[in-house]
Design an enzyme around this catalytic site. Structure first.
Site, PDB file in Angstrom:
ATOM      1  N   ALA A  22       0.816  -1.210   0.000  1.00 45.01           N
ATOM      2  CA  ALA A  22       0.000   0.000   0.000  1.00 45.01           C
ATOM      3  C   ALA A  22       0.852   1.264   0.000  1.00 45.01           C
ATOM      4  O   ALA A  22       0.453   2.285  -0.561  1.00 45.01           O
ATOM      5  CB  ALA A  22      -0.931   0.003   1.208  1.00 45.01           C
ATOM      6  N   ASN A  49      -6.157   3.803  10.557  1.00 45.13           N
ATOM      7  CA  ASN A  49      -5.440   2.661  11.131  1.00 45.13           C
ATOM      8  C   ASN A  49      -5.163   2.797  12.627  1.00 45.13           C
ATOM      9  O   ASN A  49      -4.904   1.800  13.288  1.00 45.13           O
ATOM     10  CB  ASN A  49      -4.124   2.444  10.379  1.00 45.13           C
ATOM     11  CG  ASN A  49      -3.332   3.715  10.206  1.00 45.13           C
ATOM     12  OD1 ASN A  49      -3.798   4.689   9.589  1.00 45.13           O
ATOM     13  ND2 ASN A  49      -2.155   3.753  10.763  1.00 45.13           N
ATOM     14  N   GLN A  78      -7.379  -0.564   5.520  1.00 44.66           N
ATOM     15  CA  GLN A  78      -7.908  -1.127   6.755  1.00 44.66           C
ATOM     16  C   GLN A  78      -9.341  -1.645   6.602  1.00 44.66           C
ATOM     17  O   GLN A  78      -9.756  -2.545   7.308  1.00 44.66           O
ATOM     18  CB  GLN A  78      -7.866  -0.083   7.882  1.00 44.66           C
ATOM     19  CG  GLN A  78      -6.453   0.251   8.348  1.00 44.66           C
ATOM     20  CD  GLN A  78      -5.817  -0.856   9.192  1.00 44.66           C
ATOM     21  OE1 GLN A  78      -6.484  -1.756   9.693  1.00 44.66           O
ATOM     22  NE2 GLN A  78      -4.502  -0.793   9.342  1.00 44.66           N
ATOM     23  N   SER A 104      -3.962  -3.543   0.544  1.00 49.79           N
ATOM     24  CA  SER A 104      -2.690  -4.193   0.898  1.00 49.79           C
ATOM     25  C   SER A 104      -2.952  -5.626   1.345  1.00 49.79           C
ATOM     26  O   SER A 104      -3.926  -5.889   2.052  1.00 49.79           O
ATOM     27  CB  SER A 104      -2.029  -3.414   2.039  1.00 49.79           C
ATOM     28  OG  SER A 104      -0.883  -4.097   2.496  1.00 49.79           O
ATOM     29  N   HIS A 116      -1.232  -7.681   3.492  1.00 54.39           N
ATOM     30  CA  HIS A 116      -0.996  -8.156   4.860  1.00 54.39           C
ATOM     31  C   HIS A 116      -1.940  -7.574   5.908  1.00 54.39           C
ATOM     32  O   HIS A 116      -1.861  -7.919   7.082  1.00 54.39           O
ATOM     33  CB  HIS A 116       0.473  -7.955   5.261  1.00 54.39           C
ATOM     34  CG  HIS A 116       0.876  -6.549   5.557  1.00 54.39           C
ATOM     35  ND1 HIS A 116       1.046  -6.091   6.837  1.00 54.39           N
ATOM     36  CD2 HIS A 116       1.167  -5.508   4.754  1.00 54.39           C
ATOM     37  CE1 HIS A 116       1.436  -4.831   6.800  1.00 54.39           C
ATOM     38  NE2 HIS A 116       1.513  -4.451   5.549  1.00 54.39           N
ATOM     39  N   THR A 162       8.998  -7.455 -12.900  1.00 57.51           N
ATOM     40  CA  THR A 162       8.426  -8.797 -13.026  1.00 57.51           C
ATOM     41  C   THR A 162       7.382  -9.026 -11.945  1.00 57.51           C
ATOM     42  O   THR A 162       7.637  -8.759 -10.768  1.00 57.51           O
ATOM     43  CB  THR A 162       9.547  -9.850 -12.911  1.00 57.51           C
ATOM     44  OG1 THR A 162      10.498  -9.578 -13.940  1.00 57.51           O
ATOM     45  CG2 THR A 162       9.006 -11.262 -13.060  1.00 57.51           C
ATOM     46  N   CYS A 167       4.862   6.089  14.484  1.00 51.46           N
ATOM     47  CA  CYS A 167       5.489   7.403  14.626  1.00 51.46           C
ATOM     48  C   CYS A 167       5.494   7.868  16.067  1.00 51.46           C
ATOM     49  O   CYS A 167       5.946   8.961  16.365  1.00 51.46           O
ATOM     50  CB  CYS A 167       4.748   8.447  13.803  1.00 51.46           C
ATOM     51  SG  CYS A 167       4.400   7.894  12.163  1.00 51.46           S
TER      52      CYS A 167
HETATM   53  C1  LIG Z   1      -0.496  -0.558   6.772  1.00 47.89           C
HETATM   54  C2  LIG Z   1      -1.068   0.616   6.067  1.00 47.89           C
HETATM   55  C3  LIG Z   1      -0.449   1.138   4.920  1.00 47.89           C
HETATM   56  C4  LIG Z   1       0.861   0.609   4.389  1.00 47.89           C
HETATM   57  O1  LIG Z   1       0.701  -0.651   3.826  1.00 47.89           O
HETATM   58  P1  LIG Z   1       1.961  -1.514   3.349  1.00 47.89           P
HETATM   59  O2  LIG Z   1       1.354  -2.545   2.457  1.00 47.89           O
HETATM   60  O3  LIG Z   1       2.547  -2.078   4.594  1.00 47.89           O
HETATM   61  O4  LIG Z   1       2.891  -0.617   2.613  1.00 47.89           O
HETATM   62  C5  LIG Z   1      -1.055   2.192   4.299  1.00 47.89           C
HETATM   63  N1  LIG Z   1      -2.204   2.724   4.759  1.00 47.89           N
HETATM   64  C6  LIG Z   1      -2.822   2.255   5.845  1.00 47.89           C
HETATM   65  C7  LIG Z   1      -4.093   2.872   6.305  1.00 47.89           C
HETATM   66  C8  LIG Z   1      -2.275   1.186   6.550  1.00 47.89           C
HETATM   67  O5  LIG Z   1      -2.882   0.740   7.641  1.00 47.89           O
END
Ligand SMILES: *Cc1c(COP(=O)(O)O)cnc(C)c1O
Length: 377
Positions: free
Chosen positions: A74, A154, A182, A202, A204, A243, A330
Site C-alpha cells: 500500500a 489505522n 484497513q 494491501s 498483509h 516482473t 510514529c
Molecule cells: C499498513 C497501512 C499502509 C501501508 O501498507 P503496506 O502494504 O505495509 O505498505 C497504508 N495505509 C494504511 C491505512 C495502513 O494501515
C-alpha cells in the site's frame, strides 16, 4: 514461555492457511515469468495473474480487470496514486486536498511533492476523527486536481464518509483517491458506487501476504492516467514496471476472496464482542476513554486512553503475555507523538496514555483471557 496473545491486527495480520496453500505452488512448480508467454511456463504464471486480477476487480466493482495495478504494497500504491496524478496532470492545477489523519505513506508523499510545486490543504477532523464532506467541498479551488482521504483510519478505526466525498469530487471534476487498506477486510467496496478514481489495498492487512498491494485506477469517466514512478519493461500498462510477483498476487486475491465470503459476514459479531470487551475493560479502568467514533469504526479496532497509565510502561510490562501497541509507528518516542491523536485534540498527556487494541475478536474465550491478564496487573 507461551506466545503472547496477538492484539495488533491493524499493524499486520497472519496469512490465512488457505491463502498460504494457494500461494505455495507458485514459488516452485509454477515459477514462470508472467510476461514471458511464448511457452507453457510463462503462460501458466500469466493465467494465475489474470485470474487474481479478475477476482480482485470483480470484488471491488471495477469495470475491467485492467483497472487493477499490482504494487509492492500500500505504501507504493499510495505513492503511485499521488505522485502519478500530480506529475501527469500538474499543468491542470497543483492543489491537493487531504486530511490530518492520513497514513504516513500519504502524508510524507505529499510533503515530498511540495518540492515539485504541490500546494496541500490538510483538513481538520472532528473529535471522533471524522472528516466533514462540506469541508472538502469548501476547500476545492480551480487549481485542485486531487483529493486523498483514507477510508478507515489505522490508529483510531474511524470510518470516513467516502461515498459522500466521492459525490463532491465527481461534481467538481477532481480526482479522488482513497486508502482502503484497513476497511478492505471487513466491508464491501464498490469503486464506481463510491465515485473514487484511485483506491489502495494491501495484502498483509487482510490475512494475506506482506509485500503486495494493489491500486485501482479508473478507466471510464474519466480514463485516469498516471505518470509511473518505476520505469522498466512496461508491465502493468506501463504504470508499474517489474516482473510480477505471482505467488503474492495469487495470495492477495485469495485473501480478498475470503474476506468477501467470510469476513464481511463477521462484522456484527466482531463489533459485538469488541464492545463487550470494552465494557469489561471499563470495569477495570473506570476512567477509560474510547478514541475514534463509537459506531463508525473498524470492527477490529479499539483505541483507548487510560488516564494515569503510561502506555509505554504498560505495553512493556505486558509484553510476555499480550502484544499491543500505541497504534502508531510514529509515536515510538515522546518527541514524535501520534499526528492522529493530535488531530482529534487529545490532550498532550493523554496521548501517552493511549493504546490501540486490535484483534479479530473471534472468541469470547480470548477476550476473557485478556481481561484476566489485565485484571492481574
Ligand atoms: C499498513 C497501512 C499502509 C501501508 O501498507 P503496506 O502494504 O505495509 O505498505 C497504508 N495505509 C494504511 C491505512 C495502513 O494501515
Amino acid at each position: 514461555m507461551t506466545t503472547p496473545i496477538y492484539l495488533d491486527y491493524n499493524a499486520t495480520t497472519p496469512v490465512d492457511s488457505r491463502v498460504l496453500d494457494k500461494m505455495i505452488p507458485y514459488f516452485s512448480e509454477i515459477f514462470g515469468n508472467a510476461a514471458s508467454i511464448d511457452h507453457m511456463h510463462g503462460y501458466e504464471a500469466k493465467k494465475a495473474v489474470d485470474n487474481a486480477r479478475n477476482t480482485i476487480s470483480k470484488i471491488l466493482g471495477c469495470k475491467s480487470s485492467r483497472e487493477i495495478i499490482f504494487t509492492s504494497g500500500a505504501t507504493e500504491a499510495n505513492n503511485l496514486a499521488i505522485k502519478g496524478i500530480f506529475r501527469r496532470y500538474k499543468q491542470k492545477g497543483n492543489h491537493i486536498i487531504t486530511s490530518k489523519i492520513e497514513h504516513p505513506s500519504v502524508l510524507d508523499t505529499l510533503k515530498y511533492l511540495k518540492n515539485e510545486g504541490a500546494i496541500v490543504t490538510y483538513l481538520d477532523v472532528d473529535k471522533y476523527g471524522l472528516i466533514n464532506p462540506e469541508d472538502v467541498k469548501k476547500a476545492i479551488t480551480d487549481k485542485t486536481i486531487l483529493v486523498s482521504i483514507m477510508y478507515a483510519n489505522n490508529e483510531i478505526g474511524t470510518i470516513e464518509p467516502i461515498s459522500e466525498i466521492g459525490k463532491i469530487t465527481k461534481e467538481a471534476d477532481v480526482f479522488f483517491h482513497t486508502d482502503a487498506v484497513q476497511i478492505a477486510c471487513y466491508y464491501p467496496i464498490h469503486v464506481y458506487d463510491l465515485n473514487v478514481d484511485l483506491l489502495t489495498i494491501s495484502g498483509h492487512k487482510i490475512f494475506g501476504p506482506k509485500g503486495i498491494g494493489a491500486l485501482f485506477v479508473r478507466s471510464q469517466n474519466p480514463y485516469v492516467q498516471l505518470e509511473p514512478i518505476i520505469h522498466g519493461g512496461g508491465h502493468e500498462r506501463g504504470m508499474r514496471s517489474g516482473t510480477l510477483n505471482v505467488p503474492l498476487i495469487v495470495g492477495l486475491a485469495e485473501a480478498l476472496r475470503i474476506c468477501k465470503n467470510e469476513r464481511y459476514k463477521e462484522v456484527d459479531n466482531l463489533s459485538k464482542v469488541r464492545d463487550e470487551f470494552l465494557g469489561k475493560l471499563k470495569e477495570i479502568y473506570p476512567d477509560l476513554k474510547l478514541n475514534g467514533h463509537p459506531s463508525k469504526r473498524l470492527p477490529n479496532n479499539l483505541n483507548i486512553t487510560i488516564p494515569g497509565v503510561e502506555s509505554k510502561v504498560l505495553i512493556n510490562s505486558l509484553k510476555d503475555k499480550i502484544s499491543i501497541s500505541t497504534g502508531s509507528a510514529c509515536s515510538t518516542t515522546k518527541a514524535e507523538s501520534s499526528h492522529v491523536l493530535k488531530a482529534i485534540e487529545l490532550c498532550e498527556d493523554n496521548i501517552f496514555n493511549t493504546f490501540r487494541v486490535s484483534t479479530n475478536f473471534q472468541s469470547e474465550f480470548e477476550s476473557n483471557q485478556i481481561l484476566r491478564i489485565l485484571n492481574n496487573i
